[in-house]
Design a protein around this motif. Structure first.
Motif, mmCIF file in Angstrom:
data_model
loop_
_atom_site.group_PDB
_atom_site.id
_atom_site.type_symbol
_atom_site.label_atom_id
_atom_site.label_comp_id
_atom_site.label_asym_id
_atom_site.label_seq_id
_atom_site.Cartn_x
_atom_site.Cartn_y
_atom_site.Cartn_z
ATOM 1 N N ASP A 34 5.867 0.139 8.136
ATOM 2 C CA ASP A 34 5.442 0.656 6.832
ATOM 3 C C ASP A 34 6.623 1.236 6.056
ATOM 4 O O ASP A 34 6.721 1.056 4.838
ATOM 5 C CB ASP A 34 4.355 1.710 7.007
ATOM 6 C CG ASP A 34 3.046 1.119 7.499
ATOM 7 O OD1 ASP A 34 2.886 -0.122 7.433
ATOM 8 O OD2 ASP A 34 2.180 1.894 7.962
ATOM 9 N N GLU A 35 7.525 1.923 6.753
ATOM 10 C CA GLU A 35 8.706 2.495 6.093
ATOM 11 C C GLU A 35 9.612 1.389 5.541
ATOM 12 O O GLU A 35 10.075 1.468 4.406
ATOM 13 C CB GLU A 35 9.488 3.362 7.076
ATOM 14 C CG GLU A 35 10.708 3.994 6.462
ATOM 15 C CD GLU A 35 11.578 4.687 7.498
ATOM 16 O OE1 GLU A 35 12.670 5.134 7.110
ATOM 17 O OE2 GLU A 35 11.178 4.756 8.671
ATOM 18 N N ARG A 36 9.844 0.343 6.333
ATOM 19 C CA ARG A 36 10.649 -0.799 5.872
ATOM 20 C C ARG A 36 10.005 -1.440 4.654
ATOM 21 O O ARG A 36 10.684 -1.795 3.689
ATOM 22 C CB ARG A 36 10.784 -1.848 6.973
ATOM 23 C CG ARG A 36 11.901 -1.644 7.918
ATOM 24 C CD ARG A 36 12.158 -2.878 8.755
ATOM 25 N NE ARG A 36 10.983 -3.448 9.381
ATOM 26 C CZ ARG A 36 10.509 -3.093 10.581
ATOM 27 N NH1 ARG A 36 11.116 -2.164 11.268
ATOM 28 N NH2 ARG A 36 9.449 -3.668 11.081
ATOM 29 N N CYS A 37 8.706 -1.573 4.694
ATOM 30 C CA CYS A 37 7.980 -2.195 3.582
ATOM 31 C C CYS A 37 8.118 -1.357 2.312
ATOM 32 O O CYS A 37 8.343 -1.901 1.228
ATOM 33 C CB CYS A 37 6.520 -2.347 3.972
ATOM 34 S SG CYS A 37 5.697 -3.690 3.152
ATOM 35 N N GLN A 38 8.011 -0.041 2.433
ATOM 36 C CA GLN A 38 8.132 0.831 1.268
ATOM 37 C C GLN A 38 9.540 0.788 0.684
ATOM 38 O O GLN A 38 9.712 0.746 -0.536
ATOM 39 C CB GLN A 38 7.760 2.265 1.629
ATOM 40 C CG GLN A 38 6.285 2.465 1.812
ATOM 41 C CD GLN A 38 5.955 3.898 2.196
ATOM 42 O OE1 GLN A 38 6.829 4.684 2.531
ATOM 43 N NE2 GLN A 38 4.669 4.229 2.153
ATOM 44 N N ARG A 39 10.560 0.794 1.565
ATOM 45 C CA ARG A 39 11.940 0.710 1.067
ATOM 46 C C ARG A 39 12.173 -0.605 0.344
ATOM 47 O O ARG A 39 12.785 -0.649 -0.725
ATOM 48 C CB ARG A 39 12.938 0.856 2.218
ATOM 49 C CG ARG A 39 13.186 2.300 2.595
ATOM 50 C CD ARG A 39 14.281 2.381 3.595
ATOM 51 N NE ARG A 39 13.695 2.040 4.891
ATOM 52 C CZ ARG A 39 14.363 1.714 5.965
ATOM 53 N NH1 ARG A 39 15.672 1.675 5.944
ATOM 54 N NH2 ARG A 39 13.757 1.435 7.091
ATOM 55 N N SER A 40 11.679 -1.697 0.930
ATOM 56 C CA SER A 40 11.845 -3.021 0.315
ATOM 57 C C SER A 40 11.107 -3.098 -1.017
ATOM 58 O O SER A 40 11.613 -3.665 -1.984
ATOM 59 C CB SER A 40 11.334 -4.111 1.249
ATOM 60 O OG SER A 40 12.060 -4.111 2.444
ATOM 61 N N GLN A 41 9.919 -2.535 -1.069
ATOM 62 C CA GLN A 41 9.132 -2.552 -2.309
ATOM 63 C C GLN A 41 9.866 -1.793 -3.403
ATOM 64 O O GLN A 41 9.897 -2.223 -4.553
ATOM 65 C CB GLN A 41 7.745 -1.942 -2.067
ATOM 66 C CG GLN A 41 6.823 -2.015 -3.249
ATOM 67 C CD GLN A 41 6.329 -3.423 -3.510
ATOM 68 O OE1 GLN A 41 6.147 -4.201 -2.583
ATOM 69 N NE2 GLN A 41 6.106 -3.758 -4.760
ATOM 70 N N GLY A 42 10.491 -0.670 -3.048
ATOM 71 C CA GLY A 42 11.256 0.098 -4.027
ATOM 72 C C GLY A 42 12.438 -0.686 -4.584
ATOM 73 O O GLY A 42 12.696 -0.676 -5.794
ATOM 74 N N ILE A 43 13.162 -1.370 -3.703
ATOM 75 C CA ILE A 43 14.293 -2.205 -4.136
ATOM 76 C C ILE A 43 13.794 -3.320 -5.042
ATOM 77 O O ILE A 43 14.371 -3.611 -6.091
ATOM 78 C CB ILE A 43 15.052 -2.766 -2.918
ATOM 79 C CG1 ILE A 43 15.689 -1.630 -2.126
ATOM 80 C CG2 ILE A 43 16.101 -3.781 -3.347
ATOM 81 C CD1 ILE A 43 16.177 -2.030 -0.754
ATOM 82 N N PHE A 44 12.691 -3.954 -4.651
ATOM 83 C CA PHE A 44 12.124 -5.045 -5.437
ATOM 84 C C PHE A 44 11.743 -4.560 -6.838
ATOM 85 O O PHE A 44 12.046 -5.220 -7.838
ATOM 86 C CB PHE A 44 10.908 -5.627 -4.718
ATOM 87 C CG PHE A 44 10.207 -6.699 -5.487
ATOM 88 C CD1 PHE A 44 10.779 -7.944 -5.639
ATOM 89 C CD2 PHE A 44 8.975 -6.461 -6.067
ATOM 90 C CE1 PHE A 44 10.138 -8.944 -6.360
ATOM 91 C CE2 PHE A 44 8.324 -7.441 -6.776
ATOM 92 C CZ PHE A 44 8.903 -8.692 -6.926
ATOM 93 N N GLU A 45 11.087 -3.412 -6.913
ATOM 94 C CA GLU A 45 10.666 -2.881 -8.211
ATOM 95 C C GLU A 45 11.866 -2.531 -9.096
ATOM 96 O O GLU A 45 11.774 -2.631 -10.316
ATOM 97 C CB GLU A 45 9.775 -1.652 -8.025
ATOM 98 C CG GLU A 45 8.432 -1.943 -7.373
ATOM 99 C CD GLU A 45 7.572 -2.903 -8.160
ATOM 100 O OE1 GLU A 45 7.680 -2.954 -9.405
ATOM 101 O OE2 GLU A 45 6.781 -3.629 -7.521
ATOM 102 N N GLN A 46 12.997 -2.129 -8.514
ATOM 103 C CA GLN A 46 14.186 -1.800 -9.292
ATOM 104 C C GLN A 46 14.830 -3.038 -9.907
ATOM 105 O O GLN A 46 15.247 -3.022 -11.057
ATOM 106 C CB GLN A 46 15.228 -1.097 -8.419
ATOM 107 C CG GLN A 46 14.910 0.332 -8.113
ATOM 108 C CD GLN A 46 15.965 0.942 -7.208
ATOM 109 O OE1 GLN A 46 16.807 0.248 -6.651
ATOM 110 N NE2 GLN A 46 15.911 2.259 -7.071
#
Length: 105
Positions: A34-46
């Motif tokens: 879940d932590e990896r997914c949240q970090r990746s989602q943040g990068i994607f949104e940026q």
């Protein structure tokens, strides 16, 4: 004359019970995922707003620990690029569109 057959009860259960993963370990793995997914989602949104116009529907593979990402219209080529730099890293795949989803349900 009626023959009776012996009927053995079936033992239902795990094939290899010695390989059972403890619930604590499963919870730890889920938390890491879940932590990896949240970090990746943040990068994607940026980066999505900058890339979506020129690279619509391209695949984007993100390595969440470093923040590096690889894009290509072909998912396999993007994955190959990412694996060259991070052969054993965790990678997360997105698609450069409004939702980031890679396929249809």
């Amino acid at each position: 004359m009626t023959q009776t057959t012996s009927r053995r009860d079936r033992h239902r259960g795990r094939l290899f019970p010695e390989f059972t993963i403890a619930p604590e370990e499963l919870a730890r793995r889920k938390a890491e995922r879940d932590e990896r997914c949240q970090r990746s989602q943040g990068i994607f949104e940026q980066v999505r707003p900058q890339l979506i116009d020129d690279h619509y529907n391209w695949f984007m593979i993100i390595e969440p620990n470093s923040g590096d990402y690889f894009i290509d219209p072909d998912e396999e080529v993007a994955a190959r690029k990412a694996r060259q730099k991070y052969p054993s890293g965790w990678l997360v795949t997105f698609r450069l569109n409004e939702t980031g989803a890679c396929g249809l349900i």
